[in-house]
Write an enzyme that holds these catalytic residues in place. Structure first.
Site, PDB file in Angstrom:
ATOM      1  N   GLY A  41     108.168  34.381  24.008  1.00  0.00           N
ATOM      2  CA  GLY A  41     108.132  35.212  25.213  1.00  0.00           C
ATOM      3  C   GLY A  41     109.402  35.147  26.016  1.00  0.00           C
ATOM      4  N   THR A  43     112.560  34.277  28.562  1.00  0.00           N
ATOM      5  CA  THR A  43     112.651  34.236  30.020  1.00  0.00           C
ATOM      6  C   THR A  43     111.575  35.105  30.664  1.00  0.00           C
ATOM      7  OG1 THR A  43     115.022  33.753  30.031  1.00  0.00           O
ATOM      8  CG2 THR A  43     114.117  34.825  31.991  1.00  0.00           C
ATOM      9  N   ALA A 119     118.331  27.543  16.765  1.00  0.00           N
ATOM     10  CA  ALA A 119     119.177  28.134  15.731  1.00  0.00           C
ATOM     11  C   ALA A 119     120.627  27.695  15.910  1.00  0.00           C
ATOM     12  CB  ALA A 119     119.079  29.650  15.772  1.00  0.00           C
ATOM     13  N   GLU A 210     124.457  37.521  51.499  1.00  0.00           N
ATOM     14  CA  GLU A 210     125.040  38.447  50.529  1.00  0.00           C
ATOM     15  C   GLU A 210     126.511  38.672  50.889  1.00  0.00           C
ATOM     16  OE1 GLU A 210     126.324  40.756  47.864  1.00  0.00           O
ATOM     17  OE2 GLU A 210     124.232  40.116  47.618  1.00  0.00           O
ATOM     18  N   ALA A 274     120.740  33.011  43.430  1.00  0.00           N
ATOM     19  CA  ALA A 274     120.358  34.158  42.603  1.00  0.00           C
ATOM     20  C   ALA A 274     121.487  35.176  42.642  1.00  0.00           C
ATOM     21  CB  ALA A 274     119.059  34.766  43.120  1.00  0.00           C
ATOM     22  N   HIS A 448      94.192  63.864  42.929  1.00  0.00           N
ATOM     23  CA  HIS A 448      94.130  63.645  44.376  1.00  0.00           C
ATOM     24  C   HIS A 448      92.969  62.695  44.687  1.00  0.00           C
ATOM     25  CE1 HIS A 448      94.237  64.526  48.674  1.00  0.00           C
ATOM     26  NE2 HIS A 448      92.916  64.673  48.626  1.00  0.00           N
TER      27      HIS A 448
END
Length: 469
Positions: A41, A43, A119, A210, A274, A448
């Site tokens: 799966g 990240t 790997a 930021e 982040a 609707h």
């Protein structure tokens, strides 16, 4: 004695791109081995898309309960809501486990072999499988598919784990043992804002830093200003045009500097860095292939072929846009090409979704991008304030916007901002892929009351005859 195997296709990495490629290849009768050293799966399922949406949902429900504790216009009252974050994380982990178990079952069901280990590429036809630093098996193949994903970018002066564990990536932020009193989020992109909003709803004081002059710089300002207003209402501090310098000497604040060179500090108990992700190209022998690169990413063509024959690359390791659904589509395509089908990766659009509150969706070209491409266009926006379903959801901020060619009304882009608009991305993508015109969407009966009516109304407005505004 070390085990050796031979197969047609080896897939390195069991994330969304890798496991989809392996499943589809096996379905087509291709002998396939998928090598994954961690959890199937990748990240997305384990430490990204799925767990972040689970935490976002829990935070939203808790914030809603707190809202109702003060009374509400719809008559719901709640007393002293609380959240057990340990139980929340356990619930989130349960979802992840069910999904990763399901991926394993699908691989097995379709006949793809999964090899546990890391790997190590020896050449374009040979991969060693490592466990605890030792080679335990060797696999030769005709085709090698690299789907190694990406890793979060570290700040060299404030690496993950520094400050006695105070500085964290999104991985750690998704499994908190407690909610910090003060959280500083470095980076105003979608990852930082999604988690920053969630932590604010969970009770933390959140400050976002930021370096650019606006949040979500990848999205146009008409969309992001709606999010900026919501951040202010939620009580999230947003500091723009500041560069982070690191933690202060005592480790209880983040040092920041403005354009004039003036320094200040933002108090913190935790710091979430982040500032983006980079392709995972180190640590598994990729350099031995001497592939052509596109910056940090592997260079590929429109069939995901690399510069070496029968070596393919998909997903984040092949660069932007780093989106799970792009990787999945590429993985399916590569499997079909290996099986002899004629395919090229030429999607009309790849939807981009930001799960902030409100959510953002971008599919195709914005008005600015259409103009830059020399497309004479028309555009129209329909506000959710005029949408009945939005009113019943107590959320009428935002809008749907359509961009179309002026000459033949071919739709070239959709954008939306508002509650739950991520679910509109399928309709947006389909309209572009099918070559829809404004008349096609305007003439389609929409249910609707739904948010989707705003899609029809935007098309109607572009044609000059919206019905509800």
């Amino acid at each position: 004695m070390m085990q050796t195997q031979s197969t047609t296709l080896v897939v390195i990495g069991g994330g969304p791109g890798g496991y989809i490629a392996a499943i589809r290849a096996a379905q087509l009768g291709i002998a396939t081995i998928l090598i994954e050293g961690d959890q199937l799966g990748g990240t997305c399922l384990n430490i990204g898309c799925i767990p972040s949406k689970a935490l976002i949902h829990a935070a939203e429900e808790f914030e809603k309960a707190k809202h109702y504790s003060h009374g509400s216009s719809i008559g719901i009252q709640v007393s002293n809501p609380s959240i057990n974050i340990t139980q929340t994380v356990s619930w989130k982990d349960g979802i992840v486990k069910r999904l990763t178990t399901g991926v394993g079952a699908l691989l097995k069901k379709n006949g793809a072999q999964v090899v546990k280990g890391w790997a190590q590429i020896l050449d374009g036809k040979t991969v060693a499988v490592m466990q605890d630093g030792k080679e335990v098996s060797r696999i030769t193949c005709q085709h090698l598919l690299i789907a190694s994903g990406s890793t979060p970018v570290e700040l060299p002066f404030m690496p993950f784990g520094s400050g006695s564990g105070k500085v964290v990536s999104s991985t750690e932020a998704l499994s908190p043992t407690e909610i910090p009193k003060k959280l500083v989020v470095v980076g105003g992109g979608y990852i930082g804002l999604e988690l920053g909003i969630a932590y604010r709803k969970l009770g933390a004081e959140v400050a976002v830093v930021e370096s650019l002059d606006r949040i979500l710089p990848a999205y146009d300002e008409d969309l992001t200003k709606v999010v900026k207003t919501a951040l202010k209402q939620l009580g999230v501090e947003v500091h723009l045009g500041l560069t982070v310098q690191g933690l202060n000497a005592t480790g209880d604040a983040v040092r920041v500097k403005n354009a004039a060179g003036e320094e200040s500090e933002l108090a913190c108990d935790k710091v979430l860095v982040a500032v983006g992700r980079r392709p995972r190209t180190q640590g598994f022998g990729l350099e031995s292939l001497m592939l052509d690169m596109n910056g940090r990413a592997i260079k590929i063509d429109d069939q995901c072929r690399t510069s070496m024959r029968d070596v393919w690359a998909i997903g984040d390791v092949a660069g932007e846009p780093m989106l799970a659904h792009r990787a999945m589509a590429q993985g399916e395509m590569v499997a079909e090409i290996i099986a002899g089908k004629r395919r090229h990766f030429t999607p009309a659009s790849i939807p981009g979704v930001c799960f902030t509150d409100p959510e953002l969706v971008v599919v195709g070209k914005s008005p600015q991008e259409a103009q830059a491409a020399g497309i004479e266009h028309i555009t129209a926006m329909f506000p959710f304030a005029a949408n009945g379903r939005s009113m019943t959801l107590e959320s009428s901020e935002g809008f749907v916007r359509v961009v179309a060619r002026k000459d033949n009304h071919l739709i070239v882009g959709w954008q939306a901002v508002g509650k739950g608009v991520s679910e509109l991305s399928a309709a947006f993508g389909l309209s572009l892929e099918m070559g829809s015109t404004l008349e096609d969407v305007a003439g389609t009966i929409h249910s609707h009351p739904t948010l989707g009516e705003a899609v029809q109304e935007a098309a109607l407005r572009a044609l000059g005859h919206a019905l509800h505004i």
